[in-house]
Design a protein around this motif. Structure first.
Motif, mmCIF file in Angstrom:
data_model
loop_
_atom_site.group_PDB
_atom_site.id
_atom_site.type_symbol
_atom_site.label_atom_id
_atom_site.label_comp_id
_atom_site.label_asym_id
_atom_site.label_seq_id
_atom_site.Cartn_x
_atom_site.Cartn_y
_atom_site.Cartn_z
ATOM 1 N N GLY A 187 0.792 -1.220 0.000
ATOM 2 C CA GLY A 187 0.000 0.000 0.000
ATOM 3 C C GLY A 187 0.824 1.269 0.000
ATOM 4 O O GLY A 187 0.281 2.364 0.168
ATOM 5 N N THR B 131 2.276 2.730 -2.508
ATOM 6 C CA THR B 131 1.921 3.584 -3.645
ATOM 7 C C THR B 131 0.611 4.309 -3.390
ATOM 8 O O THR B 131 0.430 5.469 -3.790
ATOM 9 C CB THR B 131 1.832 2.765 -4.940
ATOM 10 O OG1 THR B 131 3.049 2.033 -5.123
ATOM 11 C CG2 THR B 131 1.621 3.679 -6.140
ATOM 12 N N LEU B 132 -0.328 3.664 -2.719
ATOM 13 C CA LEU B 132 -1.585 4.314 -2.373
ATOM 14 C C LEU B 132 -1.330 5.513 -1.466
ATOM 15 O O LEU B 132 -1.888 6.600 -1.676
ATOM 16 C CB LEU B 132 -2.524 3.314 -1.690
ATOM 17 C CG LEU B 132 -3.836 3.879 -1.135
ATOM 18 C CD1 LEU B 132 -4.648 4.545 -2.231
ATOM 19 C CD2 LEU B 132 -4.641 2.779 -0.444
ATOM 20 N N TYR C 256 -2.363 -0.972 6.381
ATOM 21 C CA TYR C 256 -3.101 -0.914 5.117
ATOM 22 C C TYR C 256 -4.581 -1.211 5.340
ATOM 23 O O TYR C 256 -5.455 -0.523 4.798
ATOM 24 C CB TYR C 256 -2.503 -1.919 4.131
ATOM 25 C CG TYR C 256 -3.340 -2.150 2.894
ATOM 26 C CD1 TYR C 256 -3.266 -1.280 1.814
ATOM 27 C CD2 TYR C 256 -4.207 -3.251 2.814
ATOM 28 C CE1 TYR C 256 -4.043 -1.495 0.682
ATOM 29 C CE2 TYR C 256 -4.982 -3.469 1.688
ATOM 30 C CZ TYR C 256 -4.897 -2.586 0.620
ATOM 31 O OH TYR C 256 -5.665 -2.803 -0.488
ATOM 32 N N VAL D 190 -7.777 1.324 4.226
ATOM 33 C CA VAL D 190 -8.808 1.084 3.214
ATOM 34 C C VAL D 190 -10.194 0.920 3.831
ATOM 35 O O VAL D 190 -11.205 1.096 3.145
ATOM 36 C CB VAL D 190 -8.456 -0.138 2.335
ATOM 37 C CG1 VAL D 190 -7.163 0.122 1.571
ATOM 38 C CG2 VAL D 190 -8.355 -1.417 3.156
ATOM 39 N N TYR E 247 -7.187 9.099 -7.518
ATOM 40 C CA TYR E 247 -7.364 8.244 -8.690
ATOM 41 C C TYR E 247 -7.668 9.032 -9.964
ATOM 42 O O TYR E 247 -7.633 8.480 -11.058
ATOM 43 C CB TYR E 247 -8.469 7.215 -8.437
ATOM 44 C CG TYR E 247 -9.828 7.808 -8.185
ATOM 45 C CD1 TYR E 247 -10.742 7.959 -9.228
ATOM 46 C CD2 TYR E 247 -10.204 8.230 -6.904
ATOM 47 C CE1 TYR E 247 -11.992 8.512 -8.992
ATOM 48 C CE2 TYR E 247 -11.447 8.779 -6.663
ATOM 49 C CZ TYR E 247 -12.335 8.923 -7.711
ATOM 50 O OH TYR E 247 -13.572 9.478 -7.470
ATOM 51 N N CYS F 98 -2.044 8.325 -11.357
ATOM 52 C CA CYS F 98 -2.846 7.141 -11.025
ATOM 53 C C CYS F 98 -3.599 6.600 -12.228
ATOM 54 O O CYS F 98 -3.835 5.388 -12.322
ATOM 55 C CB CYS F 98 -3.803 7.472 -9.883
ATOM 56 S SG CYS F 98 -2.957 7.671 -8.304
ATOM 57 N N HIS G 91 -1.050 -2.328 -11.074
ATOM 58 C CA HIS G 91 -1.471 -1.189 -10.258
ATOM 59 C C HIS G 91 -2.909 -0.766 -10.554
ATOM 60 O O HIS G 91 -3.276 0.383 -10.331
ATOM 61 C CB HIS G 91 -0.527 -0.008 -10.496
ATOM 62 C CG HIS G 91 0.904 -0.313 -10.162
ATOM 63 N ND1 HIS G 91 1.357 -0.435 -8.870
ATOM 64 C CD2 HIS G 91 1.978 -0.550 -10.955
ATOM 65 C CE1 HIS G 91 2.647 -0.716 -8.878
ATOM 66 N NE2 HIS G 91 3.047 -0.807 -10.120
ATOM 67 N N LEU H 299 -5.194 1.595 -8.327
ATOM 68 C CA LEU H 299 -4.926 3.032 -8.222
ATOM 69 C C LEU H 299 -5.838 3.855 -9.126
ATOM 70 O O LEU H 299 -5.990 5.058 -8.914
ATOM 71 C CB LEU H 299 -3.464 3.340 -8.566
ATOM 72 C CG LEU H 299 -2.432 3.015 -7.493
ATOM 73 C CD1 LEU H 299 -1.038 3.284 -8.028
ATOM 74 C CD2 LEU H 299 -2.681 3.835 -6.235
ATOM 75 N N ILE I 10 -10.573 4.301 -3.135
ATOM 76 C CA ILE I 10 -10.111 3.330 -2.143
ATOM 77 C C ILE I 10 -11.166 2.253 -1.904
ATOM 78 O O ILE I 10 -12.357 2.535 -1.794
ATOM 79 C CB ILE I 10 -9.791 4.033 -0.804
ATOM 80 C CG1 ILE I 10 -8.551 4.928 -0.968
ATOM 81 C CG2 ILE I 10 -9.538 3.015 0.303
ATOM 82 C CD1 ILE I 10 -8.191 5.703 0.279
#
Length: 384
Positions: free
Chosen positions: A19, A21-22, A198, A202, A228, A233, A242, A245, A249
């Motif tokens: 997570g 990258t999120l 993570y 979420v 996003y 993204c 990915h 992304l 969420i």
């Protein structure tokens, strides 16, 4: 020399597929925080700085700067720059003639481009370099993202760049968890460390991100959840690795190991990394089953073979890998010129470690790339 900047840097770290990258995307949508694409600067360069010679010598410093500036996976982080002048621009911004000075200058240049005062950076394997990073930027704040290791391993196994069997995936996750143990409490006590789960993120994104902003001393902004919609993204979301992304969420990826890891693989994970899984706060609900030595050897060998053979496959990382290999070639060229001598050179971590190549960001071992005669490629058309 340690660098104290006007705005404290933010480093997002954690095992790959956890997570990170999120979190990068969320914070990158904050009105005050500039977060470019992944750089891999510390893993790629820090252990090998001795190969550039004395950085107070202008030619040596420019060589390091050039390899950093022109070696980004996303060229110039998407900035519209003049390739003829960007190197001088970055060097001029450097607060000192050092790797850390160039690192800061690159991120300052990006922050100026997107008109934000503060910058952050996400490279998962920076977790192996928390010590040097804290030394270079003593007031920087670290956010460590933890995800259930079994889910992270499933994502790793499904990706185009990770381990190819559960034994190797569990080994990688375990090393990542253990790599930061000595830093967690000392930095937390100084307000420089935040652990983020993570699963909490979420499931309760607003609550968690309010906590993140409080830790960073920033105002919470609803606009972070529009991540996003950003070009970054959208581009990443178009790839299989990915895809999440490109959407808001979701908690749909929590507990995926229950469907995607066989009972035997769950038992192998428990044997390899069960202790660390429980330290991270997750329940281990199977009996451990460690493979035989012969099977472990097979896991390692086949992982090496498959990683190398698939580099140029579907969404493979051949371009990224080719640049990493080119950097190794440049070290050898500098050795031939007498800039460094292996006999007297320092051996900082991870030089000599069995996992050195993976820790510094290689996606396959050199021996297997040579075995399969993998050809390099420096131009690609896929966002990775």
């Amino acid at each position: 020399m340690a660098l104290i900047l006007k705005e404290r840097p933010i480093f997002m770290i954690g095992a790959e597929r956890s997570g990170t990258t999120l979190v990068m995307a969320l914070l990158g949508c904050h009105s005050r925080i500039a977060v470019p694409e992944v750089v891999w600067y510390y893993p790629r360069f820090y252990p090998y700085l001795h190969t550039y010679g004395d950085l107070s010598v202008e030619a040596n410093f420019r060589t390091l700067a050039e390899e950093m500036v022109f070696g980004l996976k996303t060229p110039f982080w998407g900035m519209k720059v003049n390739p003829r002048t960007i190197l001088d621009e970055v060097i001029e911004l450097a607060p000192e003639r050092s790797f850390a000075g160039l690192y800061a200058a690159m991120h300052m240049r990006f922050a100026r481009y997107v008109q934000k005062p503060r910058w952050g950076e996400k490279t998962p394997h920076n977790l192996y370099f928390v010590g040097p990073m804290h030394h270079d930027f003593p007031d920087a704040q670290f956010i460590y993202i933890t995800r259930d290791g079994r889910d992270a391993c499933v994502d790793y196994l499904e990706s185009s760049f990770g381990p190819t069997n559960i034994y190797c995936a569990a080994h990688s996750w375990k090393r990542c968890w253990n790599a930061v143990k000595e830093w967690r409490e000392p930095l937390r006590e100084r307000g420089l460390w935040l652990d983020l789960r993570y699963e909490d993120l979420v499931r309760e994104p607003e609550r968690v991100m309010r906590g993140v902003c409080e830790f960073l001393g920033e105002e919470f902004e609803e606009g972070m959840f529009d991540f996003y919609k950003t070009d970054l993204c959208k581009a990443r979301g178009a790839s299989r690795d990915h895809a999440p992304l490109g959407k808001p969420i979701s908690d749909k990826y929590v507990g995926i190991y229950k469907d995607l890891l066989s009972p035997r693989d769950q038992r192998i994970f428990a044997a390899v990394a069960g202790k660390e899984l429980e330290e991270a706060g997750y329940k281990n609900d199977v009996e451990p089953e460690m493979p035989s030595d012969l099977m472990i050897a097979k896991y390692k060998e086949f992982d090496g073979r498959i990683r190398a053979a698939t580099l140029d496959g579907f969404e493979g990382h051949i371009v990224y890998e080719s640049y990493n290999d080119w950097l190794i070639d440049q070290r050898e060229e500098r050795r031939k010129k007498g800039l460094w001598d292996p006999a007297t050179a320092p051996r900082p971590f991870p030089i000599g470690d069995p996992d050195e190549e993976m820790i510094i960001g290689q996606r396959a071992w050199a021996a297997w790339k040579q075995h399969f005669c993998v050809k390099r490629r420096y131009v690609g058309d896929v966002v990775l």
